[in-house]
Scaffold this active site. Structure first.
Site, mmCIF file in Angstrom:
data_model
loop_
_atom_site.group_PDB
_atom_site.id
_atom_site.type_symbol
_atom_site.label_atom_id
_atom_site.label_comp_id
_atom_site.label_asym_id
_atom_site.label_seq_id
_atom_site.Cartn_x
_atom_site.Cartn_y
_atom_site.Cartn_z
ATOM 1 N N ASP A 148 -43.716 25.663 16.973
ATOM 2 C CA ASP A 148 -43.459 25.756 15.534
ATOM 3 C C ASP A 148 -44.596 26.433 14.781
ATOM 4 O O ASP A 148 -44.588 26.492 13.554
ATOM 5 C CB ASP A 148 -43.154 24.381 14.939
ATOM 6 C CG ASP A 148 -44.366 23.459 14.899
ATOM 7 O OD1 ASP A 148 -45.307 23.677 15.692
ATOM 8 O OD2 ASP A 148 -44.368 22.519 14.091
ATOM 9 N N SER A 184 -42.123 21.105 17.978
ATOM 10 C CA SER A 184 -43.460 21.668 18.127
ATOM 11 C C SER A 184 -43.695 22.193 19.536
ATOM 12 O O SER A 184 -43.009 23.076 20.004
ATOM 13 C CB SER A 184 -44.496 20.617 17.723
ATOM 14 O OG SER A 184 -45.790 21.151 17.655
ATOM 15 N N ASP A 230 -47.689 25.738 14.069
ATOM 16 C CA ASP A 230 -48.641 25.065 13.188
ATOM 17 C C ASP A 230 -50.020 24.967 13.836
ATOM 18 O O ASP A 230 -50.937 24.396 13.262
ATOM 19 C CB ASP A 230 -48.143 23.688 12.744
ATOM 20 C CG ASP A 230 -47.998 22.691 13.885
ATOM 21 O OD1 ASP A 230 -48.130 23.086 15.060
ATOM 22 O OD2 ASP A 230 -47.740 21.505 13.591
#
Length: 444
Positions: free
Chosen positions: A241, A102, A243
Site C-alpha cells: 500500500d 499492506s 506507506d
C-alpha cells in the site's frame, strides 16, 4: 471476544475472516458514528484500495455500507494509503477508507479508517464503530441514501501534493523503484519522473494476484540486482500500500528505515525544521541510530512498535520526524501517516541538493548487528515476572555496556517472547540472544 480493530485497522483472510458482510456492516457503522458526532451535514467518505483481487469485492461492500447509512462516497480507485489519507483532507471529507493488507500476502485484506483531516481514528471512536457493527439501525430511504462519485483526478492531486513537499528537483538521479505490484504501481514511477528523476519501474504490473509476491520492501533482493544492473544511483522498494519504503544504494546495499531517518533528521536539523532537535523512533530501532543522533546533538524519543504509537509521540511532542526500522516514516508537516513516496522523494532530494551518494549519506549511521529470536512460551506473564530472566538480562547488559542493547518483548498476537540483542559483532549478538532465549524458554 477479541477486539475487531488491531493496531492498523481490521485485517484478515479475505472472504473468510474479512467478509463482504463484515465490510458492509463496518462501513455502515462508521458512517452512523460520524453522523452522530456531527449532524451539521451529510457525511462524506473517501474510499480507495490496493490492487489485490479481493479489494474489488470489499470496495463494493464498503461503498454499499456507507451509502446505506446515508454517507456520500468519493471513490478514488487504486492509490497508496497515504494518498487516501491526504485526499480525506484535500476533499474536506469526514472519513477515509483504505482497503489494503499492506505488506501481507495477497489472500489477506484489511480496512483502514481515517478521520477528518486524514488522521487515524482515536481508540474511542473505533470502539463506537465496533459496537455498532452488530447493532440494528434505521436506514435512510429515498433521497437520504448516499451517492457515489469517482474522483478522476485523484492521482494528480496526490502527485501535486508530493511535488510541493519536495525541496529539490531530482534531475540527474537514476532510480529503480520496486512497486511490489501494489498500490504504488502507477503513482510512484509517475511522481518520481515528474520530480525530475530517470525511473526504471520494477514489479509495476499488478494483476490482483501478484501483490507483494517475492518483491517490494519485504523482498528487496531483485531490486538490489536491478540497481547494479542498470547502473542506477539508488533503488526504492515500497510495500503493497506504499506507506513505507526502504532503499538500496548504488552498490546494491540495503538502506533501512533507521538509516533513512538518520539522513532525514540531519537534513531537517540543518534547515531548522527538526522541532526540538528530536526524532521519534521505536524500541526496535537499531542502537546505531541512537548513537549517530547523539553524536549530532539530536534527541531520540522511543515509542512502542507500530506507526500508531509513533504518531502519538509525534503529536504529543509536536515533533517533525518519526518512524520505524521497517520503513514507515512520518513527516507531520506534509503527511498525517507514513508515506513511502514522500519519504523516497525527501531522500532523493537530499542526494540532489548535497551531491552525495546514498552510501555516503547513510554512512552517518553505523548499523550494529541485530539478532532477533522468537521464543515460543506457555505463559508470557511468567516470563515478564521471572527473576531469572531479569538477572540474565542484567548480566548481558553489563557485558555489552554502551556498545550493545537487549530488548525482551512479548508478542501482541502470539504466544511468543521476542528476544532482541544488538552488539558490535554478529557473533556476540547471536551468542547473547541464544543465551537469553534459553533462559526465557526454561522459565515458561
Amino acid at each position: 471476544m477479541a477486539r475487531l480493530f488491531g493496531t492498523d485497522g481490521v485485517r484478515g483472510l479475505a472472504n473468510a475472516e474479512l467478509t463482504p458482510e463484515l465490510a458492509l456492516a463496518l462501513a455502515a457503522s462508521a458512517a452512523r458514528v460520524l453522523a452522530a458526532h456531527d449532524r451539521s451535514h451529510r457525511p462524506v467518505a473517501v474510499v480507495g484500495r490496493d490492487p489485490r483481487a479481493s479489494g474489488e469485492m470489499l470496495e463494493a461492500a464498503v461503498v454499499a455500507g456507507l451509502t446505506s447509512a446515508g454517507a456520500d462516497v468519493r471513490r478514488v480507485g487504486v492509490l497508496p494509503t497515504p494518498a487516501v489519507a491526504h485526499l480525506v483532507g484535500a476533499l474536506e471529507a469526514d472519513l477515509g477508507v483504505m482497503i489494503s493488507a499492506s505488506h501481507n500476502p495477497m489472500p489477506d485484506n484489511g480496512i483502514k479508517l481515517f478521520a477528518a483531516g486524514g488522521h487515524k481514528l482515536p481508540d474511542g471512536i473505533e470502539d463506537e464503530i465496533e459496537a455498532g457493527v452488530s447493532a440494528d439501525a434505521v436506514r435512510p430511504t429515498g433521497a437520504g441514501v448516499g451517492r457515489v462519485t469517482d474522483v478522476e483526478d485523484a492521482l494528480d492531486r496526490y502527485a501535486a501534493h508530493l511535488l510541493e513537499a519536495t525541496p529539490s528537483p531530482l534531475a540527474g538521479l537514476k532510480v529503480v523503484v520496486d512497486c511490489a505490484n501494489g498500490a504504488a504501481a502507477a503513482a510512484a514511477p509517475e511522481v518520481y519522473r515528474r520530480a525530475g528523476a530517470e525511473v526504471v519501474a520494477l514489479h509495476a504490473d499488478p494483476d490482483g494476484i501478484n501483490i507483494n509476491q517475492h518483491c517490494g520492501s519485504n523482498h528487496p533482493e531483485k531490486l538490489r540486482e536491478a540497481v547494479v544492473a542498470h547502473g542506477a544511483d539508488l533503488g526504492i522498494a515500497h510495500d503493497g500500500d506504499a506507506d513505507r519504503c526502504v532503499a538500496v544504494d548504488s552498490a546494491g546495499e540495503l538502506v533501512d528505515g533507521d538509516q533513512i531517518m538518520a539522513v532525514l533528521a540531519l537534513a531537517l536539523a540543518e534547515s531548522g525544521e527538526l522541532t526540538k532537535d528530536t526524532l521519534v523512533a521505536t524500541v526496535m530501532s537499531n542502537l546505531g541510530l541512537h548513537l549517530a543522533m547523539k553524536a549530532h546533538g539530536i534527541t531520540v524519543v522511543t515509542a512502542a512498535v507500530g506507526d500508531r504509537y509513533v504518531l502519538e509521540e509525534l503529536r504529543a511532542g509536536g515533533f517533525a520526524l518519526g518512524g520505524e526500522q521497517s520503513g514507515h516514516v512520518v513527516l507531520p508537516a506534509h503527511a498525517t501517516t507514513g508515506d513511502g513516496l514522500l519519504t523516497a522523494l525527501r531522500l532523493m532530494s537530499r542526494m540532489a541538493e548535497t551531491g552525495k551518494s546514498l552510501a555516503d549519506l547513510a554512512a552517518v549511521m553505523n548499523r550494529l548487528p541485530q539478532v532477533l529470536v522468537n521464543v515460543p512460551v506457555a505463559d508470557k506473564a511468567a516470563v515478564a515476572g521471572s527473576s531469572e530472566v531479569r538477572t540474565a538480562v542484567g548480566e548481558v547488559e553489563a557485558e555489552l555496556g554502551e556498545e550493545g542493547r537487549v530488548l525482551l518483548r512479548p508478542s501482541g498476537t502470539e504466544q511468543l517472547v521476542r528476544v532482541m540483542v544488538e552488539a558490535p559483532a554478529q557473533s556476540t549478538a547471536q551468542a547473547a540472544a541464544d543465551r537469553l532465549a534459553g533462559v526465557v524458554s526454561a522459565v515458561s
